[in-house]
Design an enzyme around this catalytic site. Sequence first.
Site, PDB file in Angstrom:
ATOM      1  N   ASP A 299      -1.985   8.450  -5.073  1.00  0.00           N
ATOM      2  CA  ASP A 299      -0.403   8.692  -5.199  1.00  0.00           C
ATOM      3  C   ASP A 299      -0.335   8.419  -3.842  1.00  0.00           C
ATOM      4  OD1 ASP A 299       1.857   7.238  -5.377  1.00  0.00           O
ATOM      5  OD2 ASP A 299       2.523   7.747  -7.016  1.00  0.00           O
TER       6      ASP A 299
ATOM      7  N   HIS B 190      -0.183   4.510  -6.971  1.00  0.00           N
ATOM      8  CA  HIS B 190       0.888   4.673  -7.346  1.00  0.00           C
ATOM      9  C   HIS B 190       1.168   3.621  -8.917  1.00  0.00           C
ATOM     10  CE1 HIS B 190       4.797   5.846  -7.862  1.00  0.00           C
ATOM     11  NE2 HIS B 190       5.602   4.338  -7.822  1.00  0.00           N
TER      12      HIS B 190
ATOM     13  N   SER C 196       7.557   6.307 -11.624  1.00  0.00           N
ATOM     14  CA  SER C 196       8.504   6.294 -10.448  1.00  0.00           C
ATOM     15  C   SER C 196       9.769   6.240 -10.724  1.00  0.00           C
ATOM     16  CB  SER C 196       8.096   5.191  -9.739  1.00  0.00           C
ATOM     17  OG  SER C 196       8.753   4.773  -8.481  1.00  0.00           O
TER      18      SER C 196
END
EC number: 2.3.1.-
Lengths: 398, 398
Positions: free
Chosen positions: A345, A378, A180
């Site tokens: 995601d 995610h 991320s």
Amino acid sequence: MQLRRLLTRTSLILLSLLTCYQATATTDLLVEKKRFELDAFTTFGGKTIKQLQVGWESYGKLNNAKDNVILITHYFSASSHAAGKYTPNDTTPGYWDAIIGPGKAIDTNKYFVLSVDTLANLNAFDPNVITTGPASINPDTGKAYGLTFPVVTIRDFVNVQKALLANLGITKLHAVIGASMGSMQALDWATAYPDWVPRMISVIGSGQSDAWTTALLEQWAIPIRLDKNWANGDYYDGERPLQGLTAALMFITQDALTPAFFNTTGESMQYSAMEEGPLNDINKSHSIVTWLHDRAENRSKLMDANHLLYLVRASQLYMAGHSDNLREALAQVKAKTLFLPSSNDLLLMPYLAKDSSDTLQALGNNTHYQELSGNLGHLNGVLGISQSAKQISSFLQE
Amino acid sequence: MQLRRLLTRTSLILLSLLTCYQATATTDLLVEKKRFELDAFTTFGGKTIKQLQVGWESYGKLNNAKDNVILITHYFSASSHAAGKYTPNDTTPGYWDAIIGPGKAIDTNKYFVLSVDTLANLNAFDPNVITTGPASINPDTGKAYGLTFPVVTIRDFVNVQKALLANLGITKLHAVIGASMGSMQALDWATAYPDWVPRMISVIGSGQSDAWTTALLEQWAIPIRLDKNWANGDYYDGERPLQGLTAALMFITQDALTPAFFNTTGESMQYSAMEEGPLNDINKSHSIVTWLHDRAENRSKLMDANHLLYLVRASQLYMAGHSDNLREALAQVKAKTLFLPSSNDLLLMPYLAKDSSDTLQALGNNTHYQELSGNLGHLNGVLGISQSAKQISSFLQE
């Protein structure tokens, strides 16, 4: 019903993921937080931060050639605590403990694995985090910076890491790996300092924050700015804007997960659309909202609201290379690259990693792309990372 | 790059959609808002609302048998202005003007098409909207209700519509059709009053608000409650909470669209991650954020923040049938049903409509399911509805 079957399957997958996670977490890698200081640091935007300090952790041993270094760059709400435990009784190991440790995918018997707290780290009040940001004391005034702290960027996080590595006598990495916001640092490393980076792994990542991502990130900043205690960021002598911060954390949690996860959670709490409380009183909430709120409120206690605003901004300002041309920046990359986005995601959708991977491929880079599965959206890149253990291990050995 | 190709294609699709929309909007169906009043109304939650009034519009003529009635139930931020213009110079026709009018899919030469403003309609201060909600004067106190207004539900919107129809001497519909929150009313109609509803069309809809949807809807309420001007909903004598309302509208806009749309918009405004303003000043925003904010702020002027909270709650409390068992409620449906979710909807994802359609099919209902395409996400069901014109027209004739 199809939905119920899906949810049941999700529960099983979640259970197996969590079981995996627990099982691998039992190896007790004991770690300690170390401190790195710089008298002065110049930001990408040209401002100076005096007496900068950040925390860092390492796992494994630096070899004599100093060429076995893997840098782990952390995500938005995390710290440099990527693996191991602080004490044997510590209930929660570092977030990627499933893949970092002796004999694991990122094998600490081979590699010197290192991770650094970012500037403006979200967990400003966590005793295990050392960071410099708006909540820090400005040495020139003796008071907390607040919004007088300069805007910082992903590149600044990279440059602080590079200064620490140089201080340790390291001149090249074996690999840089991040999830991320950590993926932003990893890819920026590969574009900015290509001679340092022979291998780069971007997990649930992106090559740039496009208009959509920037607007989505802004949603996290908005409730903080609306909180009456925020006071334009100058709240360190008064009440902290914990309601706004709690709201931001609720949004982040939902953005990082999926309907399948929420609905399984709702099922387990006997959630119903027609709950009596919210039907009879506009000020009462559905159980799923209360669940989200209470978890977020609890997490907010060790976090700083201004730090969240600065991390949002760093993420919004992200384009690998920090120029105005992503393709030109990616053309600088010498690293072999691996992109591991998550299929479902909703925060950094797979198209973001795909676009960078496709561009690198067109540029002749040795690039690999594989989507993570699981029902955590995610968070497949954090809690579900063990599914990629073999691929990561092979990638690092080649 | 693949992304750029995708965006270019999106621009073309958008352009063709908007062109379509303009083209069909040129037929001038002139309409007027009418008023319906009830001395007293009992809510689903058992509370009484005195002197209730709502606005309504109709297109086409009621036949002598009074059996040519199509009810259009409106979405969250809309009103009963589904088609036509108020004056020949009106620049914006009703939101489904592309499919409602003489010779169109919902043919006003055949059908008497009717639409009603909901209770707590969002556009409380729009002179073309008539609604009763928290911003209305409570006849018992002479002051605005604020949060003393009872919680209202999708069923209450349905029951007000039914009272109006009864008042017109109508005892049965030809069809009920609604998008998004309108789909909730449409399907609730078919479960609650099955003898009234031989045909039901749910556009970008759902059978219930699951845990995910309820938490997502709560995100729209949170900034309003954080706004210091909100004052627990008692703001009608002071400053209105327009910052919180603006934030809510920004969230709604993003939830209703897609990355492809935002990135096309960003491209046209020469959006860049590395914009100078936000790089140098934590209080400055990226151009895409300013664009979203300014549009939302402008829209907020005719809207009421408490009304938004009440519409969020009505939507959160939604399960077709308003019982605790969706399957049992759907078993009551006698209507032929058509579900038209949007493939890339991020707000009410297609699984929500699919679940209801699958359940109805398992129950032996004559149900049809077709996903809308286009790059507008949820808004494919509003701005992109003309793609379903033929299917809707056929469905209504059978």
